[in-house]
Write a protein that holds these residues in place. Sequence first.
Motif, short mmCIF file in Angstrom:
data_model
loop_
_atom_site.label_atom_id
_atom_site.label_comp_id
_atom_site.label_asym_id
_atom_site.label_seq_id
_atom_site.Cartn_x
_atom_site.Cartn_y
_atom_site.Cartn_z
N ALA A 337 29.40 49.12 28.94
CA ALA A 337 29.52 49.78 30.23
C ALA A 337 29.91 48.79 31.32
O ALA A 337 30.71 49.10 32.21
CB ALA A 337 28.22 50.48 30.59
N GLN A 338 29.36 47.58 31.25
CA GLN A 338 29.73 46.56 32.22
C GLN A 338 31.21 46.21 32.11
O GLN A 338 31.90 46.08 33.13
CB GLN A 338 28.86 45.32 32.00
N GLY A 342 34.11 47.15 34.86
CA GLY A 342 34.97 46.10 35.39
C GLY A 342 36.43 46.46 35.35
O GLY A 342 37.15 46.30 36.35
N ILE A 343 36.91 46.97 34.22
CA ILE A 343 38.34 47.28 34.14
C ILE A 343 38.70 48.53 34.95
O ILE A 343 39.83 48.64 35.45
CB ILE A 343 38.83 47.41 32.68
N GLU A 344 37.75 49.45 35.11
CA GLU A 344 38.02 50.63 35.94
C GLU A 344 38.16 50.23 37.40
O GLU A 344 38.95 50.82 38.15
CB GLU A 344 36.91 51.67 35.78
N LEU A 345 37.40 49.24 37.83
CA LEU A 345 37.49 48.78 39.21
C LEU A 345 38.75 47.96 39.47
O LEU A 345 39.05 47.64 40.62
CB LEU A 345 36.25 47.94 39.56
N LEU A 346 39.49 47.64 38.41
CA LEU A 346 40.76 46.90 38.57
C LEU A 346 41.98 47.82 38.58
O LEU A 346 43.10 47.33 38.63
CB LEU A 346 40.90 45.87 37.43
N VAL A 347 41.75 49.15 38.51
CA VAL A 347 42.86 50.10 38.57
C VAL A 347 43.35 50.16 40.02
O VAL A 347 42.69 50.72 40.90
CB VAL A 347 42.42 51.50 38.09
N LYS A 357 34.00 42.98 42.68
CA LYS A 357 32.98 43.67 41.90
C LYS A 357 33.38 43.73 40.42
O LYS A 357 32.53 43.59 39.54
CB LYS A 357 32.77 45.09 42.44
N ALA A 358 34.67 43.92 40.19
CA ALA A 358 35.15 43.92 38.81
C ALA A 358 34.85 42.60 38.13
O ALA A 358 34.38 42.54 36.99
CB ALA A 358 36.66 44.20 38.77
N ALA A 376 39.66 39.81 29.49
CA ALA A 376 39.95 40.45 30.78
C ALA A 376 39.72 39.49 31.93
O ALA A 376 40.50 39.45 32.90
CB ALA A 376 39.09 41.71 30.94
N LEU A 377 38.65 38.71 31.86
CA LEU A 377 38.38 37.71 32.90
C LEU A 377 39.48 36.66 32.96
O LEU A 377 39.87 36.21 34.05
CB LEU A 377 37.02 37.04 32.64
#
Length: 461
Positions: A337-338, A342-347, A357-358, A376-377
């Motif tokens: 979920a973390q 993270g990737i959803e906040l990068l859309v 926050k991502a 991703a990082l």
Amino acid sequence: MRYLITTLLLLCFSLMHFGLKADLLSASVNYTNGEYQKALDEFSQLAKLGNSDAMFNIAVMHLHGRGVKKDINKAYAWFSLAGEFGITDAKNTAEYIATQTQDSDALHQAKQQLDAELSYQRYVNTLAPQFNETFNTLIQPIKSFNVDPVYPEHAVDRGIEGWVWVEYDIDGAGAVINAQIIDSYPQKTFDNAMLMALKRWRFEQSEQLPIKRRSLLYHFTTFKGKRYQQGFSRQQREYQKHIAEVIEQAENGNALWQYRIAQWLTTDKHNASKLLKYHWPKESEAQNLMLNAAKNGYPFAQYRIATQLLAGDKTAQDRKKGLNWLLLSAQNGYASAQYRLGIELLVKKSVHYDMEKARLWLTQASDKGHLLAKTALTRLALSQADISESEYKTLHQQIDSVLQQNANNAEAWYLKAKLSYQQNDISSAKKQLDRAIDNANAQKIDLSEMKALKRKLAAKP
């Protein structure tokens, strides 16, 4: 089981031992042991998720003055709220309190104060899914090649059925990448079979691609097989006893079994599912059980509800609510979920875009060993203008940790090559990129990024 409330029994309330899930159970145990403040804190956290039983229990605590000052007004407010969430006993009790109390203004003021913090309407606006079996708003890519997972022979011989919940990305070439087992039952029994099949799936190239985080619940069932039917007939009595036990667990509020049964009920092909559907015959039961587990604080269930809301899978699509459930699951420490949060906040096209926050959520997932979070990082860092030498060293170590677990990870080799390129270590970058391309060719995945980097390297002396 809740106590039936009458006017004669109003002061005979005892706390419900409703749930067997850790949070609700620990709250009940704390209450029984006289640790009222701990119990109240735990019930309060569950109440914020829309858990009506926790609300009921808080009302009882205020009614009796257990761990809090006895306050009939607050008891009324909490009973009223639990009633709005569907507990008839709570609604009846609130109505009875109102008839027995002269200061009605104090009652209503207490309810207004509670509504300012926690109300049914707020739950509806921020968390509540609108379940409907016909909803599926996510555009489905067209599969050009499919292969079913091979049912493990040892599972067939022993009559083992189960399911695998998996997520994966589809790259620009239509290949499945970044497949990740979210959960499975029994654990590890069918995981490899599912992952091996996914590697061979292909989708038609289209404007939809690439696509991130497709979610699939795949059921392994052998109920049609003659050999299994023979074995099952010998096991049936024990099997039915086990089913009865898990039904009782779920009915008593055990979030783990609410979640697992919800997964079973999404198909009617298992023998377990057939037996369970005698008890839960309605199509909506699977979703309701999953939601109950989520409201009982179970992070896997919260994540499942989140992914359904994000995709519009059997519920109205709602990105805000999906992100809220993701946040709750992530705050519970669930690495998948973390990472997903993270990737959803990068859309970038989303109003919820937030790079910092991502980064924080991806870092938390990475610290738990989540490999996709590590890559991703690294991608996120490479998108920044300035990277210090110490940061480059950390990023290389991060990618090396991915390659230690999967030496054939094409993306990790590509990212390592890109790091070397940006450090002007062209010789290393070329070797690393060759490894990336070799692995990408073997896996038949998209080479466009790698080819672009190869052109840049070729231009270097």
